[in-house]
Design a protein around this motif. Structure first.
Motif, PDB file in Angstrom:
ATOM      1  N   LEU A   1       1.132   3.509 -15.763  1.00 54.96           N
ATOM      2  CA  LEU A   1       0.982   4.556 -14.605  1.00 54.96           C
ATOM      3  C   LEU A   1       0.630   5.898 -15.384  1.00 54.96           C
ATOM      4  CD1 LEU A   1       4.207   3.940 -12.570  1.00 54.96           C
ATOM      5  CD2 LEU A   1       1.860   3.410 -11.975  1.00 54.96           C
ATOM      6  N   ASP A   2      -0.246   6.798 -14.535  1.00 59.53           N
ATOM      7  CA  ASP A   2      -0.727   8.049 -15.350  1.00 59.53           C
ATOM      8  C   ASP A   2      -0.538   9.086 -13.996  1.00 59.53           C
ATOM      9  OD1 ASP A   2      -1.346   9.841 -17.086  1.00 59.53           O
ATOM     10  OD2 ASP A   2      -3.362   9.157 -17.419  1.00 59.53           O
ATOM     11  N   PHE A   3      -0.571  10.188 -14.466  1.00 60.99           N
ATOM     12  CA  PHE A   3      -0.560  11.299 -13.466  1.00 60.99           C
ATOM     13  C   PHE A   3      -1.868  11.558 -12.606  1.00 60.99           C
ATOM     14  CE2 PHE A   3       2.920  12.287 -16.438  1.00 60.99           C
ATOM     15  CZ  PHE A   3       3.973  12.105 -15.501  1.00 60.99           C
ATOM     16  N   GLU A   4      -2.287  10.540 -11.875  1.00 59.80           N
ATOM     17  CA  GLU A   4      -3.303  10.320 -11.063  1.00 59.80           C
ATOM     18  C   GLU A   4      -3.206  10.094  -9.667  1.00 59.80           C
ATOM     19  OE1 GLU A   4      -6.411   8.238 -13.054  1.00 59.80           O
ATOM     20  OE2 GLU A   4      -6.127   9.117 -15.055  1.00 59.80           O
ATOM     21  N   THR A   5      -3.907  10.686  -8.766  1.00 58.22           N
ATOM     22  CA  THR A   5      -3.528  10.141  -7.350  1.00 58.22           C
ATOM     23  C   THR A   5      -3.890   8.746  -7.020  1.00 58.22           C
ATOM     24  OG1 THR A   5      -5.533  11.072  -6.527  1.00 58.22           O
ATOM     25  CG2 THR A   5      -3.701  12.423  -6.452  1.00 58.22           C
ATOM     26  N   ARG A   6      -4.570   8.088  -7.746  1.00 57.76           N
ATOM     27  CA  ARG A   6      -4.902   6.770  -7.429  1.00 57.76           C
ATOM     28  C   ARG A   6      -3.724   5.928  -7.831  1.00 57.76           C
ATOM     29  NH1 ARG A   6      -7.238   3.573 -12.165  1.00 57.76           N
ATOM     30  NH2 ARG A   6      -6.817   4.885 -14.123  1.00 57.76           N
ATOM     31  N   TYR A   7      -2.727   6.144  -8.398  1.00 59.53           N
ATOM     32  CA  TYR A   7      -1.473   5.432  -8.725  1.00 59.53           C
ATOM     33  C   TYR A   7      -0.362   5.550  -7.559  1.00 59.53           C
ATOM     34  CZ  TYR A   7      -3.397   4.761 -13.320  1.00 59.53           C
ATOM     35  OH  TYR A   7      -4.247   4.083 -14.503  1.00 59.53           O
ATOM     36  N   LEU A   8      -0.499   6.619  -6.743  1.00 61.11           N
ATOM     37  CA  LEU A   8       0.467   6.846  -5.989  1.00 61.11           C
ATOM     38  C   LEU A   8       0.543   5.656  -4.676  1.00 61.11           C
ATOM     39  CD1 LEU A   8       0.363  10.734  -5.608  1.00 61.11           C
ATOM     40  CD2 LEU A   8       2.085   9.346  -6.511  1.00 61.11           C
ATOM     41  N   PRO A   9      -0.543   5.119  -4.033  1.00 55.16           N
ATOM     42  CA  PRO A   9      -0.254   4.328  -3.326  1.00 55.16           C
ATOM     43  C   PRO A   9       0.338   2.872  -3.782  1.00 55.16           C
ATOM     44  CG  PRO A   9      -2.580   4.835  -3.126  1.00 55.16           C
ATOM     45  CD  PRO A   9      -1.828   5.506  -4.199  1.00 55.16           C
ATOM     46  N   LEU A  10      -0.005   2.556  -4.936  1.00 53.01           N
ATOM     47  CA  LEU A  10       0.634   1.429  -5.621  1.00 53.01           C
ATOM     48  C   LEU A  10       2.186   1.680  -5.858  1.00 53.01           C
ATOM     49  CD1 LEU A  10       0.868  -1.290  -7.228  1.00 53.01           C
ATOM     50  CD2 LEU A  10       0.118   0.007  -9.305  1.00 53.01           C
ATOM     51  N   VAL A  11       2.531   2.741  -6.309  1.00 52.25           N
ATOM     52  CA  VAL A  11       4.006   3.365  -6.418  1.00 52.25           C
ATOM     53  C   VAL A  11       4.773   3.330  -5.112  1.00 52.25           C
ATOM     54  CG1 VAL A  11       5.369   5.091  -7.012  1.00 52.25           C
ATOM     55  CG2 VAL A  11       3.300   4.532  -8.633  1.00 52.25           C
ATOM     56  N   GLU A  12       4.005   3.703  -4.071  1.00 55.69           N
ATOM     57  CA  GLU A  12       4.618   3.680  -2.685  1.00 55.69           C
ATOM     58  C   GLU A  12       5.142   2.337  -2.440  1.00 55.69           C
ATOM     59  OE1 GLU A  12       1.933   5.578  -0.056  1.00 55.69           O
ATOM     60  OE2 GLU A  12       2.838   7.408  -0.155  1.00 55.69           O
ATOM     61  N   ARG A  13       3.871   1.380  -2.623  1.00 57.42           N
ATOM     62  CA  ARG A  13       4.200   0.015  -2.143  1.00 57.42           C
ATOM     63  C   ARG A  13       5.334  -0.502  -2.834  1.00 57.42           C
ATOM     64  NH1 ARG A  13       2.392  -4.720  -4.071  1.00 57.42           N
ATOM     65  NH2 ARG A  13       0.790  -3.751  -5.461  1.00 57.42           N
ATOM     66  N   LEU A  14       5.092  -0.324  -4.279  1.00 54.48           N
ATOM     67  CA  LEU A  14       6.283  -0.998  -5.047  1.00 54.48           C
ATOM     68  C   LEU A  14       7.711  -0.407  -4.880  1.00 54.48           C
ATOM     69  CD1 LEU A  14       4.491  -1.327  -8.615  1.00 54.48           C
ATOM     70  CD2 LEU A  14       4.826  -3.183  -7.063  1.00 54.48           C
ATOM     71  N   VAL A  15       7.998   0.925  -4.673  1.00 60.18           N
ATOM     72  CA  VAL A  15       9.123   1.425  -4.311  1.00 60.18           C
ATOM     73  C   VAL A  15       9.658   0.720  -2.811  1.00 60.18           C
ATOM     74  CG1 VAL A  15      10.292   3.542  -3.414  1.00 60.18           C
ATOM     75  CG2 VAL A  15       8.779   3.523  -5.705  1.00 60.18           C
TER      76      VAL A  15
ATOM     77  N   GLU B   1       8.925  -2.168  -1.654  1.00 58.66           N
ATOM     78  CA  GLU B   1       9.190  -3.508  -1.804  1.00 58.66           C
ATOM     79  C   GLU B   1      10.559  -3.407  -2.606  1.00 58.66           C
ATOM     80  OE1 GLU B   1       5.886  -5.315  -3.819  1.00 58.66           O
ATOM     81  OE2 GLU B   1       4.472  -5.326  -2.008  1.00 58.66           O
ATOM     82  N   ALA B   2      10.835  -2.840  -3.736  1.00 63.55           N
ATOM     83  CA  ALA B   2      12.145  -2.979  -4.221  1.00 63.55           C
ATOM     84  C   ALA B   2      13.245  -2.510  -3.243  1.00 63.55           C
ATOM     85  CB  ALA B   2      11.993  -1.771  -5.343  1.00 63.55           C
ATOM     86  N   LEU B   3      13.022  -1.362  -2.418  1.00 66.35           N
ATOM     87  CA  LEU B   3      14.257  -1.350  -1.553  1.00 66.35           C
ATOM     88  C   LEU B   3      14.452  -2.212  -0.775  1.00 66.35           C
ATOM     89  CD1 LEU B   3      13.434   2.559  -0.605  1.00 66.35           C
ATOM     90  CD2 LEU B   3      15.332   1.588  -2.155  1.00 66.35           C
ATOM     91  N   ASP B   4      13.350  -2.787   0.060  1.00 66.58           N
ATOM     92  CA  ASP B   4      13.539  -3.939   0.960  1.00 66.58           C
ATOM     93  C   ASP B   4      14.145  -5.300   0.305  1.00 66.58           C
ATOM     94  OD1 ASP B   4      12.684  -2.415   3.049  1.00 66.58           O
ATOM     95  OD2 ASP B   4      10.418  -3.379   2.872  1.00 66.58           O
ATOM     96  N   GLU B   5      13.725  -5.640  -0.960  1.00 67.21           N
ATOM     97  CA  GLU B   5      14.330  -6.861  -1.606  1.00 67.21           C
ATOM     98  C   GLU B   5      15.767  -6.749  -2.037  1.00 67.21           C
ATOM     99  OE1 GLU B   5      13.081  -7.164  -6.406  1.00 67.21           O
ATOM    100  OE2 GLU B   5      11.529  -7.407  -4.761  1.00 67.21           O
ATOM    101  N   ASN B   6      15.886  -5.312  -2.475  1.00 64.04           N
ATOM    102  CA  ASN B   6      17.580  -5.197  -2.795  1.00 64.04           C
ATOM    103  C   ASN B   6      18.559  -5.000  -1.683  1.00 64.04           C
ATOM    104  OD1 ASN B   6      16.733  -5.380  -5.538  1.00 64.04           O
ATOM    105  ND2 ASN B   6      16.690  -3.408  -5.945  1.00 64.04           N
ATOM    106  N   GLY B   7      17.856  -4.665  -0.668  1.00 64.84           N
ATOM    107  CA  GLY B   7      18.792  -4.183   0.647  1.00 64.84           C
ATOM    108  C   GLY B   7      19.579  -2.984   0.286  1.00 64.84           C
ATOM    109  N   THR B   8      18.691  -2.030  -0.521  1.00 67.40           N
ATOM    110  CA  THR B   8      19.411  -0.628  -1.059  1.00 67.40           C
ATOM    111  C   THR B   8      18.719   0.533   0.038  1.00 67.40           C
ATOM    112  OG1 THR B   8      17.676  -0.395  -2.815  1.00 67.40           O
ATOM    113  CG2 THR B   8      19.946  -1.445  -3.406  1.00 67.40           C
ATOM    114  N   ARG B   9      18.102   0.089   1.086  1.00 66.96           N
ATOM    115  CA  ARG B   9      17.365   1.144   1.689  1.00 66.96           C
ATOM    116  C   ARG B   9      18.425   2.205   2.302  1.00 66.96           C
ATOM    117  NH1 ARG B   9      12.281   1.910   3.828  1.00 66.96           N
ATOM    118  NH2 ARG B   9      11.726  -0.367   3.094  1.00 66.96           N
TER     119      ARG B   9
END
Length: 158
Positions: free
Chosen positions: A36-50, A52-60
């Motif tokens: 990851l770098d500080f570029e806007t092109r990474y933000l949609p990927l980070v949103e999706r991964l975050v 997914e992590a919340l959903d799979e862990n049940g920590t939402r």
């Protein structure tokens, strides 16, 4: 692995947003095996991964996890905006209306941590990636038609 990710994010400090942004980038990169770098092109990927992590862990619904994620993601998104803006911006301590430190530019104040909280609670409706793109468009001189709730116009005092 997800528990270690969350544990690492417990080190995020809103008193040091630049360091917290780097910590989020490094921890998220290791956790998801992405550069990851500080570029806007990474933000949609980070949103999706975050999400997914919340959903799979049940920590939402876990307030401690959401707070650490919102702070880390907000610092990362804010630092991405700050570094890519055509004008200088500075992190400032919260002054009564932000969810954490805010970024002050010449005529704008941004609340990326507040936007991250909204994203974690409402999903794509409050996309951090859209917020960053819109804020940068405005900061870099484009007029933009819409108004994002978390971008506040400042009045200049003459």
């Amino acid at each position: 692995p997800a528990a270690l990710f969350e544990l690492d994010l417990d080190q995020v400090s809103l008193g040091r947003p630049e360091e917290s942004a780097r910590l989020f980038r490094d921890v998220a990169g290791r956790h998801w095996d992405v550069d990851l770098d500080f570029e806007t092109r990474y933000l949609p990927l980070v949103e999706r991964l975050v999400m997914e992590a919340l959903d799979e862990n049940g920590t939402r619904e876990d307030p401690q996890v959401l707070e650490a994620l919102a702070s880390g993601l907000g610092c990362f998104a804010g630092e991405t905006i700050r570094r890519n803006a055509g004008i200088t911006g500075f992190w400032r301590p919260v002054e009564g209306w932000g969810a954490g430190p805010v970024i002050e530019f010449e005529e704008f104040i941004l609340d990326p941590i507040g936007k991250s909280h909204a994203f974690l609670h409402r999903g794509q409706e409050d996309s951090v990636a859209f917020y960053a793109d819109y804020a940068l468009e405005r900061l870099n001189g484009a007029t933009g038609e819409g108004v994002t709730r978390s971008v506040h116009r400042l009045r200049r005092i003459s």
